[in-house]
Scaffold this active site. Structure first.
Site: not given
Ligand code: NAD
Length: 346
Positions: A156-157, A231-233, A257, A262, A294-297
């Site tokens: 999604k993101i 912005t992921s983990r 982020d 953290e 960790h403010q992106a959300f």
């Molecule tokens: P999502 O589940 O919609 O998409 C994740 C994508 O990653 C999927 O298409 C999946 O197939 C793919 N994936 C899984 N394992 C993988 C790998 N080893 N290598 C490459 N791609 C892989 O998730 P999303 O809603 O897009 O969110 C993504 C990430 O963003 C979350 O897992 C979370 O860690 C992070 N996040 C961060 C914040 C923030 O405030 N910074 C907020 C929300 C989410």
């Protein structure tokens, strides 16, 4: 069953506001605790049916055992990622639900905000003009238009971020462990993405397999001057290797982020303290590193959606046979849990 009681950990003012508002109709009994959920604090959940937790609550085996012993039935994550829960151990002991989507725009737009800030040196310019320093020296940026951006994770993101980048005239390539067939996304191997990208942005979940996917070896394969956005983990990037990559002038900039360690620092005010984490302190000291906590959300829309979905998850869990936002350790095997939950995971 009487009123459902929710023990709410790591509560911030903005959480209280959005959850109190969302709870007006649901009328759960919510006890807000500022502390994170750890082995030392889980006693606070005594008498609760649900614990509501966020990204840095540590739900390890001992915490799970303690929660189960106290009769807690549900761990309601108010976030998308669930790497901080030992879901394999939780299986058949306690159910786990999450908020899979609350605003992909919030996170993707923050990623772009960080990129633009970095590329156009807005973080430097802001401080200069506050001090009536109107010099432009050292502020030269570059056009994003025509540059190649590599998107790791096209969920999604990642997709929203890719669309934003296209709007800037960037060439978008992507890597996903489960590529979306027929999406029109230009997928390449991770190696190719790493070699070809001017900017790399991470949008995949953290798993055991991709922990430190950015490390000394992968950094060596990157383009000189590459910009990394995370912005992921945090643990997707080996932070010490990142410091070395920047010191070697290989990495042009980092927009973070999230950060590996953290949980002891982010969300707290340490402005009057000495931060013990030398790696974080070194990163923050660098002119080409931008750290947000960790403010992106954190948008109004996302907070409202998080509160609404979390309380819906609780309602569904206690009322229905199925729970559509449940996660268990078997879910990732099914194409990152694309399954429709017709019944509870166990
Ligand atoms: P999502 O589940 O919609 O998409 C994740 C994508 O990653 C999927 O298409 C999946 O197939 C793919 N994936 C899984 N394992 C993988 C790998 N080893 N290598 C490459 N791609 C892989 O998730 P999303 O809603 O897009 O969110 C993504 C990430 O963003 C979350 O897992 C979370 O860690 C992070 N996040 C961060 C914040 C923030 O405030 N910074 C907020 C929300 C989410």
């Amino acid at each position: 069953m009487g009123k459902i009681r929710i023990a709410f950990f790591d509560a911030k003012e903005y959480d209280r506001n959005s959850f109190v508002r969302a709870n007006e109709k649901a009328e759960y009994e919510i006890a807000f605790f500022e502390t994170r959920l750890t082995e030392d604090t889980c006693r606070l959940a005594q008498g609760s049916d649900v614990v509501c937790v966020f990204v840095n609550d540590d739900i390890n085996r001992r915490v799970i055992d303690a929660l189960v012993e106290m009769g807690v039935r549900l761990i309601a994550l108010r976030c998308a990622g669930y790497n901080n829960v030992d879901i394999e151990y939780a299986y058949k002991k306690i159910h786990v639900v999450r908020v899979p989507a609350y605003s992909p725009y919030a996170v993707a737009e923050h990623a772009m905000a960080l990129l633009l800030t970095s590329v156009r040196r807005i973080h430097k310019a802001y401080i200069r003009t506050k001090d009536f320093n109107f010099s432009l020296s050292g502020l030269t940026g570059f056009d994003l238009h025509g540059k190649t951006v590599g998107v790791v994770g096209t969920g999604k993101i990642g997709r929203v971020f890719a669309d934003i980048c296209k709007g800037f005239g960037m060439h978008v390539i992507a890597y996903d462990k489960f590529p979306a067939e027929g999406s029109g996304i230009e997928y390449v191997s991770l190696e190719e993405l790493i070699r070809k990208s001017d900017v790399i942005s991470f949008h995949c979940p953290l798993t055991d397999e991709n922990r430190h996917m950015v490390n000394q070896e992968t950094i060596a394969q990157m383009k000189k001057g590459v910009i990394l956005i995370n912005t992921s983990r945090g643990a997707l990037i080996d932070a010490e290797a990142l410091v070395e990559g920047i010191k070697d002038r290989k990495i042009g900039a980092a927009c973070l982020d999230v950060y590996e360690e953290e949980s002891n620092v982010f969300f707290h005010d340490y402005s009057n303290h000495i931060v013990d984490d030398d790696t974080l302190a070194r990163l923050i000291s660098m002119p080409n590193v931008i750290v947000t906590s960790h403010q992106a959300f954190l948008t109004e829309e996302a907070l409202t959606n998080i509160a609404d979905t979390t309380l819906e998850n609780v309602a569904e869990f206690f009322a229905e046979e199925y729970s559509k936002n449940e996660v268990c350790y078997k879910c990732p095997e099914v194409s990152n849990c694309g399954q429709e939950h017709r019944k509870k995971c166990f």
